[in-house]
Design an enzyme around this catalytic site. Structure first.
Site, short mmCIF file in Angstrom:
data_model
loop_
_atom_site.label_atom_id
_atom_site.label_comp_id
_atom_site.label_asym_id
_atom_site.label_seq_id
_atom_site.Cartn_x
_atom_site.Cartn_y
_atom_site.Cartn_z
N SER A 80 0.86 -1.19 0.00
CA SER A 80 0.00 0.00 0.00
C SER A 80 0.89 1.23 0.00
O SER A 80 2.08 1.13 -0.27
CB SER A 80 -1.03 -0.03 1.12
OG SER A 80 -0.47 -0.04 2.36
N GLU A 111 1.38 11.51 -10.12
CA GLU A 111 0.21 10.90 -10.74
C GLU A 111 -1.00 11.19 -9.86
O GLU A 111 -0.87 11.46 -8.68
CB GLU A 111 0.39 9.37 -10.83
CG GLU A 111 1.51 8.95 -11.75
CD GLU A 111 1.92 7.50 -11.50
OE1 GLU A 111 1.04 6.66 -11.25
OE2 GLU A 111 3.13 7.23 -11.55
N LYS A 113 -4.23 9.92 -7.79
CA LYS A 113 -4.55 8.69 -7.07
C LYS A 113 -5.99 8.34 -7.41
O LYS A 113 -6.92 9.03 -7.03
CB LYS A 113 -4.39 8.91 -5.57
CG LYS A 113 -4.50 7.64 -4.77
CD LYS A 113 -3.99 7.87 -3.35
CE LYS A 113 -3.88 6.56 -2.59
NZ LYS A 113 -5.19 5.99 -2.28
N TYR A 222 -0.72 2.08 -13.68
CA TYR A 222 0.34 2.97 -13.20
C TYR A 222 1.67 2.30 -12.90
O TYR A 222 2.63 2.98 -12.55
CB TYR A 222 -0.12 3.76 -11.97
CG TYR A 222 -0.74 2.89 -10.89
CD1 TYR A 222 0.06 2.07 -10.11
CD2 TYR A 222 -2.10 2.91 -10.66
CE1 TYR A 222 -0.50 1.27 -9.13
CE2 TYR A 222 -2.66 2.12 -9.68
CZ TYR A 222 -1.87 1.29 -8.91
OH TYR A 222 -2.41 0.50 -7.96
N LYS A 309 -2.98 13.09 0.33
CA LYS A 309 -4.45 13.04 0.33
C LYS A 309 -5.04 14.44 0.32
O LYS A 309 -4.65 15.27 1.14
CB LYS A 309 -4.93 12.31 1.58
CG LYS A 309 -4.58 10.84 1.60
CD LYS A 309 -5.68 10.03 0.96
CE LYS A 309 -5.36 8.56 1.03
NZ LYS A 309 -6.40 7.72 1.52
N CYS A 403 -46.95 7.14 6.53
CA CYS A 403 -46.62 7.88 5.31
C CYS A 403 -46.99 9.35 5.46
O CYS A 403 -48.12 9.66 5.82
CB CYS A 403 -47.35 7.27 4.12
SG CYS A 403 -47.10 8.19 2.60
N CYS A 406 -50.01 10.01 2.80
CA CYS A 406 -51.33 9.37 2.83
C CYS A 406 -51.64 8.73 4.18
O CYS A 406 -52.66 8.07 4.34
CB CYS A 406 -51.46 8.35 1.71
SG CYS A 406 -50.51 6.84 2.01
N CYS A 421 -44.17 2.86 1.80
CA CYS A 421 -45.59 3.07 1.99
C CYS A 421 -46.30 2.05 1.12
O CYS A 421 -46.14 2.06 -0.10
CB CYS A 421 -45.98 4.49 1.57
SG CYS A 421 -47.77 4.66 1.40
P1 AMP Z 1 -4.21 2.91 0.13
O1 AMP Z 1 -5.29 1.97 -0.34
O2 AMP Z 1 -4.72 4.16 0.73
O3 AMP Z 1 -3.15 2.20 0.93
O4 AMP Z 1 -3.49 3.40 -1.19
C1 AMP Z 1 -2.74 2.52 -1.95
C2 AMP Z 1 -3.49 2.23 -3.19
O5 AMP Z 1 -3.64 3.36 -4.01
C3 AMP Z 1 -2.73 1.27 -4.08
O6 AMP Z 1 -2.94 -0.05 -3.70
C4 AMP Z 1 -3.34 1.55 -5.41
O7 AMP Z 1 -4.40 0.65 -5.63
C5 AMP Z 1 -3.95 2.93 -5.30
N1 AMP Z 1 -3.50 3.87 -6.33
C6 AMP Z 1 -4.32 4.69 -7.02
N2 AMP Z 1 -3.64 5.43 -7.89
C7 AMP Z 1 -2.35 5.09 -7.79
C8 AMP Z 1 -1.18 5.51 -8.48
N3 AMP Z 1 -1.20 6.46 -9.41
N4 AMP Z 1 -0.03 4.92 -8.13
C9 AMP Z 1 0.01 3.96 -7.17
N5 AMP Z 1 -1.07 3.53 -6.50
C10 AMP Z 1 -2.24 4.08 -6.79
ZN ZN Z 2 -48.31 6.89 1.23
#
Ligand code: AMP
Ligand code: ZN
Length: 667
Positions: A80, A111, A113, A222, A309, A403, A406, A421
């Site tokens: 992740s 990129e 997300k 990606y 984020k 309701c 009605c 209803c």
């Molecule tokens: P999280 O689920 O919050 O741990 O975020 C990680 C997930 O973001 C990864 O498993 C990807 O599925 C997703 N993700 C979406 N866009 C991207 C991107 N451009 N590069 C890498 N991961 C991405």
């Molecule tokens: Zn009704």
């Protein structure tokens, strides 16, 4: 050309058109021509099963059923991402990296997300062999059959791809597709999905891949994993993936330093609302693959990447009251009426509360200060109550028992989230809603009559159900608000015209719960007329392709109701279509073979659809826009000047519908 070469050529052409359409968003042939080629290929494949290929474009429609999704270990773990919420977080991150790498200059790939479900897809010799969900990162579910139906996922690659590699990305459901799916659910009286992300990941776990094929899913890639490529950078990897035919969003940028990364972030923090899909942040990656390798991974995530984020836009405001809306199918929706407040560029006055459980969970009370958030949905939602600000004398919210329209006692079926209803035939918003559905564009398409007029007609006692529409007279309507002679006449004529609407649409218009457009088509095709359908037993109905028990029961219930049968008898008397009219065209010829027509404007003898059908029945093709390939333009009234100009520029003969009919007679 031998059969195999024909098949291979068609597959290649279709793959390319599919790519143009779904990856580049730039189709170069009409849908009609595409379908024609696809049909051609299907026919050849049926005749020659020896040339079957599981990655043929014909396999996109799905059909494979997965009863149990097999667990598959990822050859390389799916990590992740660490999250950051501020620029300071990113500066700290850079410091840590610099320490490990020894103060080298760093470039970053930025990129978006994408917010969906992560997927890892394996290709061998350019062929898709497997698609697996992230699962716990070490192993996931084999969802190959379902992923193959997603048009943006290439089944076969082009260019200089390595013999074997995995590619990772996100399966998403763009807003437009999500809205469309929800619209269809609402139309048949089902609860809409709550957000695109869960709907996307839920779709991957459907057992029937044919159902997945119908969902407008997309797949954005990606990251390339394995393959033994000597790539220098992430940015280069994105280019490669694009060259092989993958959909890699063009928004990605190379940033020479963190300053440039911040610019990217600031830009998308504002402009993300213009994207066709949901993003919840930006992913910043150290661009150099060599540095990535040096940095490695923590227990959970790569050290060389960081998610930033976006703050989800949230405001607090006061809950003034809760009102309860009654839908066409009787479903009750609680709505929060808020003190108006600015959020994500719009003024918010109302928010959805979904159902009784939601109200209980939030313990939301009138007078409370609440936090409102705007996510993927159009209607904002309340995510929490600010308990610190709760007035002392506040009272627990009790969900209504009757309701509001009605006064009938509400019911809640086991396992369902919403109250209903049950007074389907006496509750005003349900009656009005049903008539509004009946006249809607995809149903009886009654011109000259809109939703508000329906309410007006009902409130003035002129219609009590949709059959009453056929008895309306100009004299009755004229005294109503905002009605003039002309509009009253249009209304009456519009109602009369609807008698030509084919049975399948009439069936949809009746508003039987769970009978949407597609189901109505299926039922009409199978039973041919309303009498056969109304006599069908539960078993009988379930045996029809794609009809499940729930739909079957709903059809039975509908016809068991006496009021419904009376209304249908009346509609029959007025001349509404209750059987399929088989349009076998005895006059069909091949006289127009090889000729392409473009139809434009409004006609007197034909409806536009009939005209198109007449062209196709006689061997001709219908094009969607005028090009050098067009042989004739059939022009009615009000043909657009741009089209006219284009046709004359290209020297394409413009003919009238009378000319067209003459043409057919020439046989
Ligand atoms: P999280 O689920 O919050 O741990 O975020 C990680 C997930 O973001 C990864 O498993 C990807 O599925 C997703 N993700 C979406 N866009 C991207 C991107 N451009 N590069 C890498 N991961 C991405
Ligand atoms: Zn009704």
């Amino acid at each position: 050309m031998d059969i195999l070469s024909q098949i291979l050529l068609l597959r290649e052409e279709l793959d390319q058109h599919n790519y143009n359409y779904y990856v580049l968003d730039n189709p170069i042939i009409t849908d009609y021509d595409f379908d024609l080629k696809l049909k051609q290929l299907q026919e050849l494949e049926v005749k020659h099963p020896e040339y079957f290929d599981e990655n043929s474009p014909t396999q996109r429609v799905g059909g494979a059923i997965t009863k149990n999704f097999q667990t598959i270990a990822h050859e390389q773990r799916m990590y992740s991402l660490d999250n950051s919420y501020s620029k300071e977080d990113l500066l700290d991150w850079e410091k840590r990296i610099q320490k490990q790498l020894g103060d080298v200059p760093l470039e970053y790939t930025c990129e978006l997300k994408y917010d969906g479900a992560s997927i890892s897809i394996t290709y061998e010799n350019g062929q898709l062999v497997r698609a697996v969900t992230r699962g716990d990162g070490f192993q996931g579910d084999d969802v190959t059959n379902n992923v193959k139906t997603i048009n943006a996922v290439p089944l076969r690659l082009k260019g200089d791809y390595p013999a074997k590699f995995d590619i990772r990305g996100e399966i998403i459901l763009p807003f437009a597709g999500f809205e469309k799916m929800n619209q269809e659910l609402i139309e048949i009286g089902e609860a809409p999905y709550s957000n695109p992300r869960n709907t996307a990941s839920g779709s991957l776990k459907l057992q029937d891949s044919a159902l997945v094929a119908k969902r407008p899913l997309d797949c954005l890639l990606y990251s390339i994993v394995g393959g033994g490529l000597e790539l220098e950078s992430q940015f280069e990897a994105l280019h490669k993936a694009r060259d092989w035919g993958f959909k890699v969003p063009q928004e990605a940028r190379l940033a020479g330093n963190l300053e440039a990364v911040f610019e990217f972030i600031d830009y998308w923090d504002v402009h993300r609302h213009e994207l066709p899909y949901e993003t919840d942040g930006v992913v910043v990656k150290v661009n150099s693959i060599q540095y990535q390798e040096e940095l490695g991974f923590t227990a959970k995530s790569p050290r060389w990447a960081m998610a930033y984020k976006f703050k989800s836009e949230q405001v607090s405001t006061k809950l003034n009251s809760i009102s309860y809306q009654v839908g066409r199918t009787g479903a009750i929706t609680p709505v929060a009426n808020l003190e108006p407040v600015q959020l994500a560029g719009t003024i918010v006055k109302r928010a959805s509360l979904h159902n009784a459980d939601q109200i209980e969970k939030l313990d939301i009370r009138i007078g409370d200060t609440v936090f409102v958030e705007k996510g993927g949905e159009i209607i904002p939602k309340i995510i929490a109550v600010d308990l610190k600000q709760r007035p002392e004398n506040s009272v627990v919210t009790h969900y209504i028992t009757h309701c509001p329209e009605c006064q009938t006692e509400l019911v809640r079926n086991e396992g369902e989230a919403n109250h209903y209803c049950p007074n389907f035939y006496g509750c005003p918003p349900q009656i009005i809603g049903r008539i509004q559905h009946f006249i809607s564009r995809k149903a009886m398409d009654i011109e000259g009559l809109g939703g508000e007029t329906v309410a007006l007609l009902f409130n003035n006692g002129l219609v009590h159900n949709y059959a009453d529409l056929y008895q309306l007279t100009v004299e009755q309507i004229l005294p109503l608000e905002r009605m003039a002679q002309k509009s009253a006449e249009n209304l009456v004529n519009g109602v009369a015209d609807s008698k030509n609407i084919p049975f399948e649409r009439v069936l949809y218009a009746l508003g039987i719960r769970f009978v949407g457009e597609t189901v109505a088509k299926k039922l009409a095709k199978h039973y041919k007329n309303i009498d056969a359908l109304s006599k069908a037993s539960l078993m009988d109905l379930i045996l029809v392709d794609e009809i499940g028990e729930r739909i079957a029961q709903s059809v039975i219930d509908f016809f068991e109701n006496k009021e419904n049968t009376i209304i249908i008898e009346r509609l029959k008397e007025y001349g509404v279509q209750f059987e399929v009219v088989e349009k076998v065209n005895l006059d069909a010829t091949e006289i127009l073979l090889g000729k392409t027509f473009v139809v434009s404007g409004v006609f007197t003898e034909f409806s536009r659809d009939d005209l198109k059908k007449a062209i196709e029945d006689n061997g001709g093709k219908v094009g969607s826009s005028i090009s050098s390939k067009t042989d004739y333009v059939v022009a009615g009234d009000n043909m657009g000047p741009a089209k006219l100009e284009k046709a004359s520029k290209l020297n394409i003969p413009i003919i009238s519908e009378t000319d067209f009919m003459e043409m057919l007679k020439e046989s």
